[in-house]
Design a protein around this motif. Sequence first.
Motif, PDB file in Angstrom:
ATOM      1  N   LYS A  85      -3.412   9.732 -14.761  1.00  0.00           N
ATOM      2  CA  LYS A  85      -3.156  11.150 -15.088  1.00  0.00           C
ATOM      3  C   LYS A  85      -4.391  11.762 -15.738  1.00  0.00           C
ATOM      4  N   VAL A  86      -4.692  12.991 -15.333  1.00  0.00           N
ATOM      5  CA  VAL A  86      -5.859  13.680 -15.884  1.00  0.00           C
ATOM      6  C   VAL A  86      -5.552  14.080 -17.326  1.00  0.00           C
ATOM      7  N   LEU A  87      -6.443  13.742 -18.247  1.00  0.00           N
ATOM      8  CA  LEU A  87      -6.165  14.032 -19.664  1.00  0.00           C
ATOM      9  C   LEU A  87      -6.763  15.362 -20.105  1.00  0.00           C
ATOM     10  N   GLN A  88      -7.873  15.744 -19.465  1.00  0.00           N
ATOM     11  CA  GLN A  88      -8.544  16.953 -19.958  1.00  0.00           C
ATOM     12  C   GLN A  88      -8.010  18.203 -19.264  1.00  0.00           C
ATOM     13  N   LYS A  89      -8.083  19.322 -19.986  1.00  0.00           N
ATOM     14  CA  LYS A  89      -7.710  20.606 -19.402  1.00  0.00           C
ATOM     15  C   LYS A  89      -8.798  20.972 -18.403  1.00  0.00           C
ATOM     16  N   LYS A  90      -8.393  21.528 -17.256  1.00  0.00           N
ATOM     17  CA  LYS A  90      -9.382  21.900 -16.244  1.00  0.00           C
ATOM     18  C   LYS A  90     -10.303  22.990 -16.795  1.00  0.00           C
ATOM     19  N   ARG A  91     -11.618  22.776 -16.684  1.00  0.00           N
ATOM     20  CA  ARG A  91     -12.548  23.812 -17.143  1.00  0.00           C
ATOM     21  C   ARG A  91     -12.949  24.681 -15.956  1.00  0.00           C
ATOM     22  N   SER A  92     -13.220  25.955 -16.204  1.00  0.00           N
ATOM     23  CA  SER A  92     -13.665  26.806 -15.101  1.00  0.00           C
ATOM     24  C   SER A  92     -15.096  26.411 -14.745  1.00  0.00           C
ATOM     25  N   LEU A  93     -15.504  26.767 -13.528  1.00  0.00           N
ATOM     26  CA  LEU A  93     -16.873  26.415 -13.123  1.00  0.00           C
ATOM     27  C   LEU A  93     -17.894  27.088 -14.015  1.00  0.00           C
ATOM     28  N   SER A  94     -17.601  28.311 -14.459  1.00  0.00           N
ATOM     29  CA  SER A  94     -18.599  28.957 -15.322  1.00  0.00           C
ATOM     30  C   SER A  94     -18.690  28.236 -16.670  1.00  0.00           C
ATOM     31  N   LEU A 118       0.827  -1.224   0.000  1.00  0.00           N
ATOM     32  CA  LEU A 118       0.000   0.000   0.000  1.00  0.00           C
ATOM     33  C   LEU A 118       0.856   1.266   0.000  1.00  0.00           C
ATOM     34  N   LYS A 119       2.033   1.151   0.598  1.00  0.00           N
ATOM     35  CA  LYS A 119       2.936   2.303   0.703  1.00  0.00           C
ATOM     36  C   LYS A 119       3.184   2.940  -0.671  1.00  0.00           C
ATOM     37  N   ASN A 120       3.321   2.109  -1.674  1.00  0.00           N
ATOM     38  CA  ASN A 120       3.627   2.650  -3.016  1.00  0.00           C
ATOM     39  C   ASN A 120       2.412   2.695  -3.932  1.00  0.00           C
ATOM     40  N   LEU A 121       1.246   2.404  -3.367  1.00  0.00           N
ATOM     41  CA  LEU A 121       0.064   2.317  -4.232  1.00  0.00           C
ATOM     42  C   LEU A 121      -0.399   3.704  -4.703  1.00  0.00           C
ATOM     43  N   GLN A 122      -0.653   3.794  -5.994  1.00  0.00           N
ATOM     44  CA  GLN A 122      -1.230   5.016  -6.577  1.00  0.00           C
ATOM     45  C   GLN A 122      -2.313   4.556  -7.521  1.00  0.00           C
ATOM     46  N   PHE A 123      -3.266   5.430  -7.803  1.00  0.00           N
ATOM     47  CA  PHE A 123      -4.269   5.056  -8.798  1.00  0.00           C
ATOM     48  C   PHE A 123      -3.634   5.213 -10.182  1.00  0.00           C
ATOM     49  N   LYS A 124      -3.535   4.088 -10.896  1.00  0.00           N
ATOM     50  CA  LYS A 124      -2.864   4.129 -12.209  1.00  0.00           C
ATOM     51  C   LYS A 124      -3.830   3.734 -13.322  1.00  0.00           C
ATOM     52  N   GLY A 125      -5.117   3.800 -12.997  1.00  0.00           N
ATOM     53  CA  GLY A 125      -6.098   3.274 -13.945  1.00  0.00           C
ATOM     54  C   GLY A 125      -6.602   4.301 -14.945  1.00  0.00           C
ATOM     55  N   LYS A 126      -7.638   3.847 -15.673  1.00  0.00           N
ATOM     56  CA  LYS A 126      -8.302   4.697 -16.677  1.00  0.00           C
ATOM     57  C   LYS A 126      -9.684   5.063 -16.147  1.00  0.00           C
ATOM     58  N   ILE A 127     -10.132   6.261 -16.509  1.00  0.00           N
ATOM     59  CA  ILE A 127     -11.519   6.629 -16.211  1.00  0.00           C
ATOM     60  C   ILE A 127     -12.167   7.144 -17.486  1.00  0.00           C
ATOM     61  N   TYR A 128     -13.333   6.590 -17.783  1.00  0.00           N
ATOM     62  CA  TYR A 128     -14.161   7.055 -18.904  1.00  0.00           C
ATOM     63  C   TYR A 128     -15.358   7.738 -18.273  1.00  0.00           C
ATOM     64  N   SER A 129     -15.692   8.915 -18.756  1.00  0.00           N
ATOM     65  CA  SER A 129     -16.801   9.609 -18.098  1.00  0.00           C
ATOM     66  C   SER A 129     -17.583  10.482 -19.061  1.00  0.00           C
ATOM     67  N   VAL A 130     -18.826  10.708 -18.667  1.00  0.00           N
ATOM     68  CA  VAL A 130     -19.661  11.745 -19.264  1.00  0.00           C
ATOM     69  C   VAL A 130     -19.032  13.077 -18.861  1.00  0.00           C
ATOM     70  N   LYS A 131     -19.236  14.125 -19.640  1.00  0.00           N
ATOM     71  CA  LYS A 131     -18.676  15.437 -19.265  1.00  0.00           C
ATOM     72  C   LYS A 131     -19.384  15.981 -18.026  1.00  0.00           C
ATOM     73  N   GLU A 132     -18.596  16.605 -17.161  1.00  0.00           N
ATOM     74  CA  GLU A 132     -19.214  17.205 -15.979  1.00  0.00           C
ATOM     75  C   GLU A 132     -20.208  18.282 -16.421  1.00  0.00           C
ATOM     76  N   GLY A 133     -21.382  18.302 -15.789  1.00  0.00           N
ATOM     77  CA  GLY A 133     -22.419  19.281 -16.140  1.00  0.00           C
ATOM     78  C   GLY A 133     -23.477  18.709 -17.065  1.00  0.00           C
ATOM     79  N   ASP A 134     -23.210  17.522 -17.645  1.00  0.00           N
ATOM     80  CA  ASP A 134     -24.186  16.952 -18.594  1.00  0.00           C
ATOM     81  C   ASP A 134     -25.448  16.486 -17.846  1.00  0.00           C
ATOM     82  N   ILE A 135     -26.537  16.364 -18.596  1.00  0.00           N
ATOM     83  CA  ILE A 135     -27.759  15.798 -18.019  1.00  0.00           C
ATOM     84  C   ILE A 135     -27.619  14.276 -18.021  1.00  0.00           C
TER      85      ILE A 135
END
Length: 469
Positions: free
Chosen positions: A411-420, A84-101
Amino acid sequence: MNQFTATYTDQYQLSMAQVYFKNGQKDQQAVFDYYFRKLPFKSGYAIFSGLEDLLEILSTLRFSEDDLQFLKEQGFEKDFLEYLKNLQFKGKIYSVKEGDIVFPTRPILQVEASIIEAQIIETILLNLLNFQTLIATKASRMRLVAGDATLLDFGLRRAQASGGYFATRAAIIGGFNGTSNVVAGKDFDIPVSGTMAHSFVQSYDDELTAFRDFAEGHPENCVLLVDTYNTLKSGIPNAVKVAKEMEGRGQKLMAVRLDSGDLSYFAKESRKMLDAAELDYVKIAASNQLDEHVIKSLLEQQAPIDIFGVGTNLVTGDPDGALDGVYKLAFSAGKPRIKISESIIKITLPHKKQVFRIKDENGKCIGADAIGLYHENSIEEMHHPFEPYKSMSLKHYEQEALLELVMDEGKVLQKKRSLSEISEYSISRLSELPIEYKRFNNPHIYKIGISETLKQERDGLIKMQKNKI
Ligand SMILES: Nc1ncnc2c1ncn2[C@@H]1O[C@H](COP(=O)(O)OP(=O)(O)OP(=O)(O)O)[C@@H](O)[C@H]1O
Ligand SMILES: O=P(O)(O)OC[C@H]1O[C@H](OP(=O)(O)OP(=O)(O)O)[C@H](O)[C@@H]1O
Ligand SMILES: O=C(O)c1cccnc1
């Protein structure tokens, strides 16, 4: 913001992880789906929120020395703790865009990682996404009815402890304009604003002096709270005097705030008195246990309210309190996985999947999402998930794939979007949804279907499991 370490999890995740570790299954790849089963607030849709926080937290998630010491005291084994000492999340995430219905029973996000990593992050993922999605949905319902009025979040004091922090962020995604919450404003770059408390007026021997001092101290964006003693006989007349004095100094009173009584009656009477004093630019703000139903009713009564301050009912997600989002295994160790339940709606969908939004030839959402296997580029025929004879041909419709890769190798692939930006996206996606899905009473039910191939896979696994029993 990042106060989280990897012990922000439920103990059973670690108990299972230790078994995987000891049995040499630690590198087994798994796919989990995140989805919810029931829409909150009897709403016809929900607004997906919390993704960027989740990705940011996952990208730095580790067990600290303190965490490992604690887990040792809890009886976890030495070699597992070393791992656990060296454990990091190294996986993939597929997601709907934040803010979508988003809608019930279809994947909003998929995690593909080693079984241990995927399991340990379950709790934090559900904690962040369920709460923010609940609050963004509540906020969006208020935005729907509030028209052009300003919506301000006043909820930090009423929130379930630290929930207020993320509630503010979610409120902005759902369409709120600003907040009284200073720390969330600072961390998330949200407009911060506020008025004054009753205690300020009470601490003076007379209301007029309190208003004068406040206006002198804060000539910009000055809002006077007018209901401490008597709104129409004292609060508004004193606010009018102070507004006139401000005019003499070349300043403008921004608004008065009503916080009790019949808000429609007091707003109308206050408006008349302000207009009679040629203060038509002074706005009226209202607060006091507001929610989407009260705001809708006030506007139907033509209450001249320009700003709504909402606390309790927004940040607690009243009356629902929680979104029932779940995280279910769909694939592991090279095989599709299923969970069979007494209740048909709780049977899970196996395999890594893709979700398509179905649109007509003009690109307009027809009120349906279809789920297929990940490699399917489009779906010809969509089946009702549980009613065998219901299906619909999708041949002549456009299909928009909704799940996109947003994290790879941790690693995060998308550029951070502003809240607005996220909020604007959310409002534009909601505008594509036909009005029938947005009404408060008995909204139209959005269709969720599955592809022929996914149906065959699911039914085959159900049969296989039943044969084993
Ligand atoms: N005109 C209105 N139409 C619909 N709902 C309203 C209207 N005016 C106020 N409300 C809502 O009714 C609820 C209760 O208001 P009520 O007047 O009973 O309490 P209150 O004024 O807070 O009482 P108190 O004076 O003790 O503070 C609140 O949620 C408030 O937002
Ligand atoms: O009603 P909510 O939707 O939860 O909105 C927040 C409430 O918090 C404040 O009241 P509070 O009595 O705490 O302080 P105050 O003296 O500033 O009114 C404010 O005046 C609102 O009434
Ligand atoms: O600024 C305000 O008026 C305010 C802030 C928090 C809670 N209630 C009101």
